[in-house]
Write a protein that holds these residues in place. Sequence first.
Motif, PDB file in Angstrom:
ATOM      1  N   VAL A 146       0.847  -1.193   0.000  1.00  0.00           N
ATOM      2  CA  VAL A 146       0.000   0.000   0.000  1.00  0.00           C
ATOM      3  C   VAL A 146       0.882   1.243   0.000  1.00  0.00           C
ATOM      4  CG1 VAL A 146      -1.738   1.325   1.278  1.00  0.00           C
ATOM      5  CG2 VAL A 146      -1.818  -1.174   1.286  1.00  0.00           C
ATOM      6  N   LYS A 147       0.537   2.223  -0.847  1.00  0.00           N
ATOM      7  CA  LYS A 147       1.115   3.563  -0.786  1.00  0.00           C
ATOM      8  C   LYS A 147      -0.053   4.532  -0.661  1.00  0.00           C
ATOM      9  CE  LYS A 147       5.296   2.673  -3.520  1.00  0.00           C
ATOM     10  NZ  LYS A 147       6.094   3.129  -4.675  1.00  0.00           N
ATOM     11  N   ALA A 148      -0.020   5.383   0.373  1.00  0.00           N
ATOM     12  CA  ALA A 148      -1.173   6.250   0.614  1.00  0.00           C
ATOM     13  C   ALA A 148      -0.745   7.652   1.030  1.00  0.00           C
ATOM     14  CB  ALA A 148      -2.068   5.645   1.696  1.00  0.00           C
ATOM     15  N   TRP A 149      -1.502   8.649   0.538  1.00  0.00           N
ATOM     16  CA  TRP A 149      -1.319  10.058   0.897  1.00  0.00           C
ATOM     17  C   TRP A 149      -2.669  10.629   1.324  1.00  0.00           C
ATOM     18  CZ3 TRP A 149       0.765   7.744  -3.334  1.00  0.00           C
ATOM     19  CH2 TRP A 149       2.156   7.838  -3.543  1.00  0.00           C
ATOM     20  N   GLY A 150      -2.664  11.485   2.322  1.00  0.00           N
ATOM     21  CA  GLY A 150      -3.862  12.243   2.654  1.00  0.00           C
ATOM     22  C   GLY A 150      -3.953  13.479   1.765  1.00  0.00           C
ATOM     23  N   ALA A 151      -4.817  14.426   2.139  1.00  0.00           N
ATOM     24  CA  ALA A 151      -4.974  15.658   1.370  1.00  0.00           C
ATOM     25  C   ALA A 151      -4.058  16.747   1.932  1.00  0.00           C
ATOM     26  CB  ALA A 151      -6.421  16.126   1.413  1.00  0.00           C
ATOM     27  N   GLY A 152      -3.778  17.756   1.102  1.00  0.00           N
ATOM     28  CA  GLY A 152      -3.031  18.924   1.564  1.00  0.00           C
ATOM     29  C   GLY A 152      -3.962  19.966   2.150  1.00  0.00           C
ATOM     30  N   GLY A 153      -3.435  20.808   3.051  1.00  0.00           N
ATOM     31  CA  GLY A 153      -4.248  21.878   3.628  1.00  0.00           C
ATOM     32  C   GLY A 153      -4.372  23.070   2.686  1.00  0.00           C
ATOM     33  N   ASP A 154      -5.450  23.818   2.840  1.00  0.00           N
ATOM     34  CA  ASP A 154      -5.654  25.025   2.024  1.00  0.00           C
ATOM     35  C   ASP A 154      -4.749  26.150   2.491  1.00  0.00           C
ATOM     36  OD1 ASP A 154      -7.625  23.669   0.677  1.00  0.00           O
ATOM     37  OD2 ASP A 154      -9.293  24.642   1.742  1.00  0.00           O
ATOM     38  N   SER A 200      -8.599  18.489   3.583  1.00  0.00           N
ATOM     39  CA  SER A 200      -7.898  18.320   4.849  1.00  0.00           C
ATOM     40  C   SER A 200      -8.786  17.887   6.011  1.00  0.00           C
ATOM     41  CB  SER A 200      -7.195  19.639   5.215  1.00  0.00           C
ATOM     42  OG  SER A 200      -8.150  20.685   5.344  1.00  0.00           O
ATOM     43  N   SER A 201     -10.102  17.847   5.809  1.00  0.00           N
ATOM     44  CA  SER A 201     -10.999  17.398   6.871  1.00  0.00           C
ATOM     45  C   SER A 201     -10.998  15.878   7.021  1.00  0.00           C
ATOM     46  CB  SER A 201     -12.438  17.878   6.587  1.00  0.00           C
ATOM     47  OG  SER A 201     -12.481  19.286   6.547  1.00  0.00           O
ATOM     48  N   PHE A 202     -10.391  15.162   6.076  1.00  0.00           N
ATOM     49  CA  PHE A 202     -10.405  13.695   6.092  1.00  0.00           C
ATOM     50  C   PHE A 202      -8.983  13.151   5.942  1.00  0.00           C
ATOM     51  CE2 PHE A 202     -14.297  15.323   4.211  1.00  0.00           C
ATOM     52  CZ  PHE A 202     -15.279  14.724   4.990  1.00  0.00           C
ATOM     53  N   ASN A 203      -8.816  11.908   6.361  1.00  0.00           N
ATOM     54  CA  ASN A 203      -7.578  11.174   6.116  1.00  0.00           C
ATOM     55  C   ASN A 203      -7.841  10.071   5.103  1.00  0.00           C
ATOM     56  OD1 ASN A 203      -6.146  12.652   8.089  1.00  0.00           O
ATOM     57  ND2 ASN A 203      -6.910  11.302   9.710  1.00  0.00           N
ATOM     58  N   SER A 204      -6.776   9.598   4.445  1.00  0.00           N
ATOM     59  CA  SER A 204      -6.898   8.439   3.538  1.00  0.00           C
ATOM     60  C   SER A 204      -6.677   7.173   4.353  1.00  0.00           C
ATOM     61  CB  SER A 204      -5.872   8.544   2.406  1.00  0.00           C
ATOM     62  OG  SER A 204      -6.182   9.625   1.555  1.00  0.00           O
ATOM     63  N   ILE A 214      -4.679   1.110   7.746  1.00  0.00           N
ATOM     64  CA  ILE A 214      -3.570   1.970   7.329  1.00  0.00           C
ATOM     65  C   ILE A 214      -4.129   3.375   7.129  1.00  0.00           C
ATOM     66  CG2 ILE A 214      -1.862   2.391   5.534  1.00  0.00           C
ATOM     67  CD1 ILE A 214      -1.965  -0.680   5.034  1.00  0.00           C
ATOM     68  N   THR A 215      -3.495   4.355   7.778  1.00  0.00           N
ATOM     69  CA  THR A 215      -4.009   5.720   7.748  1.00  0.00           C
ATOM     70  C   THR A 215      -2.917   6.697   7.330  1.00  0.00           C
ATOM     71  OG1 THR A 215      -5.534   5.196   9.551  1.00  0.00           O
ATOM     72  CG2 THR A 215      -5.152   7.536   9.087  1.00  0.00           C
ATOM     73  N   ALA A 216      -3.192   7.485   6.280  1.00  0.00           N
ATOM     74  CA  ALA A 216      -2.314   8.577   5.859  1.00  0.00           C
ATOM     75  C   ALA A 216      -2.951   9.886   6.315  1.00  0.00           C
ATOM     76  CB  ALA A 216      -2.130   8.563   4.348  1.00  0.00           C
ATOM     77  N   VAL A 217      -2.266  10.632   7.183  1.00  0.00           N
ATOM     78  CA  VAL A 217      -2.826  11.831   7.808  1.00  0.00           C
ATOM     79  C   VAL A 217      -2.669  13.044   6.884  1.00  0.00           C
ATOM     80  CG1 VAL A 217      -2.686  13.385   9.794  1.00  0.00           C
ATOM     81  CG2 VAL A 217      -2.367  10.918  10.102  1.00  0.00           C
ATOM     82  N   SER A 218      -3.762  13.792   6.736  1.00  0.00           N
ATOM     83  CA  SER A 218      -3.762  14.976   5.874  1.00  0.00           C
ATOM     84  C   SER A 218      -3.090  16.164   6.553  1.00  0.00           C
ATOM     85  CB  SER A 218      -5.198  15.358   5.513  1.00  0.00           C
ATOM     86  OG  SER A 218      -5.814  14.334   4.755  1.00  0.00           O
ATOM     87  N   GLY A 219      -2.640  17.139   5.738  1.00  0.00           N
ATOM     88  CA  GLY A 219      -2.119  18.390   6.279  1.00  0.00           C
ATOM     89  C   GLY A 219      -3.254  19.296   6.725  1.00  0.00           C
ATOM     90  N   SER A 220      -2.943  20.333   7.479  1.00  0.00           N
ATOM     91  CA  SER A 220      -3.984  21.240   7.984  1.00  0.00           C
ATOM     92  C   SER A 220      -4.009  22.539   7.189  1.00  0.00           C
ATOM     93  CB  SER A 220      -3.756  21.542   9.470  1.00  0.00           C
ATOM     94  OG  SER A 220      -2.545  22.250   9.639  1.00  0.00           O
ATOM     95  N   ASP A 221      -5.175  23.196   7.206  1.00  0.00           N
ATOM     96  CA  ASP A 221      -5.318  24.489   6.537  1.00  0.00           C
ATOM     97  C   ASP A 221      -4.496  25.539   7.275  1.00  0.00           C
ATOM     98  OD1 ASP A 221      -7.118  23.213   4.910  1.00  0.00           O
ATOM     99  OD2 ASP A 221      -8.904  24.035   5.917  1.00  0.00           O
ATOM    100  N   ARG A 318      -1.192  17.253  -6.674  1.00  0.00           N
ATOM    101  CA  ARG A 318      -1.609  15.944  -6.170  1.00  0.00           C
ATOM    102  C   ARG A 318      -0.468  14.933  -6.293  1.00  0.00           C
ATOM    103  NH1 ARG A 318      -7.457  13.129  -7.640  1.00  0.00           N
ATOM    104  NH2 ARG A 318      -7.546  11.858  -5.743  1.00  0.00           N
ATOM    105  N   PRO A 319      -0.302  14.064  -5.298  1.00  0.00           N
ATOM    106  CA  PRO A 319      -1.143  13.899  -4.120  1.00  0.00           C
ATOM    107  C   PRO A 319      -0.649  14.703  -2.928  1.00  0.00           C
ATOM    108  CG  PRO A 319       0.380  12.052  -4.289  1.00  0.00           C
ATOM    109  CD  PRO A 319       0.654  12.925  -5.469  1.00  0.00           C
ATOM    110  N   GLY A 320      -1.599  15.372  -2.252  1.00  0.00           N
ATOM    111  CA  GLY A 320      -1.353  15.910  -0.928  1.00  0.00           C
ATOM    112  C   GLY A 320      -0.594  17.186  -0.770  1.00  0.00           C
ATOM    113  N   GLY A 321      -0.315  17.938  -1.843  1.00  0.00           N
ATOM    114  CA  GLY A 321       0.416  19.196  -1.691  1.00  0.00           C
ATOM    115  C   GLY A 321      -0.460  20.274  -1.077  1.00  0.00           C
ATOM    116  N   GLY A 322       0.120  21.097  -0.183  1.00  0.00           N
ATOM    117  CA  GLY A 322      -0.637  22.190   0.438  1.00  0.00           C
ATOM    118  C   GLY A 322      -0.795  23.371  -0.504  1.00  0.00           C
TER     119      GLY A 322
END
Length: 347
Positions: A146-154, A200-204, A214-221, A318-322
């Motif tokens: 598995v390779k996983a990324w969360g979202a980036g913050g605004d 950024s409100s969710f994780n992957s 398996i959890t990839a944590v997103s960045g914050s706004d 993408r993936p996950g850049g702020g």
Amino acid sequence: MKQKVLLLLSLLIIMSPCALVAKGESNSAVNAILEKAKTNLATLSKMAPNQSKDALIKTLSQSKVISSNCCSSSTVSCCPTPTSCCPVSPKGATGATGMKGVTGATGATGVTGATGATGPSGNSNMLIFRASGAFVLPPNVTQFRVKAWGAGGDGGPTMIGSPTAPSDICSGAGGGGSGYIEAIVSVTTMPYTVTVAANSSFNSIVTNGVDVTITAVSGSDAPLNVFPASPGIGGTGGTGSTAVGAAVVSSFVIDGENGEAAMGCQVALTMPNTLSYILSPSGGQGGSAGLGGTGGFGGIIQQDGSNSIEVGAFNGQRPGGGGGGQAASSLPGEGGRGAAGLVIIYY
């Protein structure tokens, strides 16, 4: 008559194992052996007139008289055994080791060995999830990666006003980049569900609800910055990604980068030529995701004499850049958007 007997005995002695093989000797050597045999045999006959021929020959052999000449000859084997009639010299000292010989030619190539057993198959198949879903693996698959990324913050927007200066126009900070996680998992209970962070409100997340999550944590706004009461700090990068459960074989994590701080608020400048300029700080750049997308550039105001050109903040990749923060502008705007997450399954 006695002379004939002696001659006969001498011939018999010459024909015996101790003396005879004299055929490799010269005639004079053979005659000398014969004369000694005759002399010694005659002597023995007188001393032991009642001895038989065999006894006389044995005595003669043991006396080592007949064999003295033939023992010194390299062409005559005159004794039944090496020590029966010939004296044994002491063993000499061991000689010095000789020089090393010339290295021989390389031998022919050996036969090729048998082919080894077939190794385990690599990850030749791939599932890419850009949105949430689920998957089931074929029966012959025992592990997957598995390779996983969360979202980036605004990124932060332009802020107008502050507790001490209501008319201030300030730039925004960059959003935080997503964390990254990679894990190897043993196949157990299926199906596996996949959640891909849209913002950024969710994780992957990848899980079967039993023995792996398996959890990839997103960045914050980026926070809403108001200078000077609230300095322009960027959004926090995603940290603390995890792979838990008995089915997890191994994993590693790379945290996301923090967003860049805001550059500040507009400042009015009066130049010597009496022209007034406004210094408009740029927005902060968004943080990059771990092994993922880069953060978006902050917005900028380019001043050209009395004219200004405004470039808005960029979204994260993408993936996950702020997302990048917005510049300090008289036309307030939003910061750049953080990029969504991504999940890739290899099997």
